[in-house]
Enzyme design. Structure first.
Site, short mmCIF file in Angstrom:
data_model
loop_
_atom_site.label_atom_id
_atom_site.label_comp_id
_atom_site.label_asym_id
_atom_site.label_seq_id
_atom_site.Cartn_x
_atom_site.Cartn_y
_atom_site.Cartn_z
N ASP A 126 6.24 0.42 11.05
CA ASP A 126 5.43 1.54 11.53
C ASP A 126 4.91 2.38 10.38
OD1 ASP A 126 5.19 1.48 14.34
OD2 ASP A 126 7.29 2.09 14.56
N MET B 237 0.83 -1.20 0.00
CA MET B 237 0.00 0.00 0.00
C MET B 237 0.87 1.25 0.00
SD MET B 237 -2.99 1.17 2.69
CE MET B 237 -4.03 -0.23 2.27
N GLU C 106 -2.93 6.29 14.80
CA GLU C 106 -4.20 5.70 15.22
C GLU C 106 -4.08 4.94 16.54
OE1 GLU C 106 -7.77 2.81 13.48
OE2 GLU C 106 -6.06 3.33 12.21
#
Length: 335
Positions: A293, A1, A300
């Protein structure tokens, strides 16, 4: 992603993300709603990235992990050395097109060997599936159906959620965090395994697994409908708990829901606060579907979920370190 490394990259990152119907299906209005949602969310998400230092560290950690993995591979397999890492993100730079172009410039189009190695340990049609579709799209655009010089010779590693090295790396980070509690309290610390959620429309859509032979499969072959991601995440959790000898109470939860539609639950934030209200002030959050990370861990979990829990009295709510530079994890990548 992937993730935006700087604040100006947030807008393009969100535009690509909400344009991907494999991840966030918006139906016929995808081309209209995707850009609209991304524009509206950009200021809020930019503020979140600003709060963690101005960008995602995922590229830094991914490049470090890949480079160190190749050092190990060169030592283990000198016959195929040098091993060279190429990074490709789905929604952030470097994109798949950039990676593939560089691969061809370096001569791999002449029957060079390449391994498409997903950094999502658990398979989903919306993540690994979408990334492999993007890779195939650029293969066809840049090399064609029958490449003149033989083309890049691809192999694929599409899931590895129960690899012993991955399990050991998670377990060691959990044990390190458990050691920060008083010894008499450790056995009661609740382990909250948190994975990125998915819309239920994606979970229920999925793909058949295992692939069925054509044209007519045997009637006794299993046919499992739906995305395998939830069960693969659960398998990772089960393997880690087994390695830890099931010493602590635990729960699997899901984070990062976007929008009002139904997503995998229960949500991590709700789970943590529920345990706090029941008197469980000591909890460890474990990002079980992430290999480094990024905003989901640094903002969040660290700045939202843990902050809220501590305001309610959960003074012992902490997070296990992400895999990042873990040597055990990098050895697992090489394996």
């Amino acid at each position: 992603m992937g993730g935006p490394s700087t604040l100006p990259e947030v807008g393009p990152f969100l535009s690509r993300l909400f344009a991907d119907a494999d991840l966030i299906p918006l139906g016929r209005l995808q081309s209209y709603l995707g850009p609209l949602i991304s524009r509206r969310r950009t200021p809020k998400i930019q503020a979140q990235y600003a709060a963690i230092g101005g960008g995602s560290p995922i590229r830094k950690w991914s490049e470090h992990q890949a480079a160190e993995m190749c050092v190990i591979l060169d030592a283990r397999h000198p016959e195929s050395a040098p091993h060279k890492p190429y990074l490709a993100f789905r929604y952030a730079d470097p994109l798949t097109e950039e990676m593939y172009t560089k691969l061809l410039e370096d001569g791999f189009g002449k029957q060079g060997r390449a391994v498409a190695f997903t950094q999502y340990p658990q398979y989903s049609c919306s993540t690994t599936g979408s990334s492999l579709n993007e890779l195939w799209k650029w293969r066809m655009r840049l090399e064609g159906k029958e490449p003149e010089n033989g083309g890049v010779q691809w192999s694929v590693i599409d899931r590895w959620g129960t690899h012993p090295g991955l399990v050991e790396a998670f377990a060691q980070n959990i044990e390190a965090q458990l050691a920060t509690y008083p010894e008499e309290e450790r056995k009661d610390v609740v382990l909250i395994f948190s994975a990125h959620s998915l819309p239920m429309s994606v979970v229920n859509r999925g793909t058949p697994f295992p692939p069925l032979p054509k044209p007519k499969p045997p009637t006794n072959l299993p046919f499992l409908k739906g995305d395998t991601y939830p069960s693969e995440v659960a398998a990772t959790v089960a393997a880690v708990l087994s390695r830890l000898n099931h010493r602590n109470p635990s729960r699997l939860s899901w984070q990062s829901q976007v929008g009002p539609s139904a997503w995998l639950g229960a949500q991590t934030s709700d789970t943590v606060t529920s345990y706090v209200k029941k008197g469980h002030k000591n909890q460890i959050l474990i990002p079980i579907a992430f290999t480094s990370d990024h905003i989901e861990t640094l903002f969040e979990l660290d700045q939202e979920v843990i902050h809220e829990a501590r305001e309610l009295g959960g003074t012992g709510v902490k997070r296990a370190e992400s895999l990042n530079g873990s040597r055990v994890f990098i050895e697992a990548l090489a394996d």
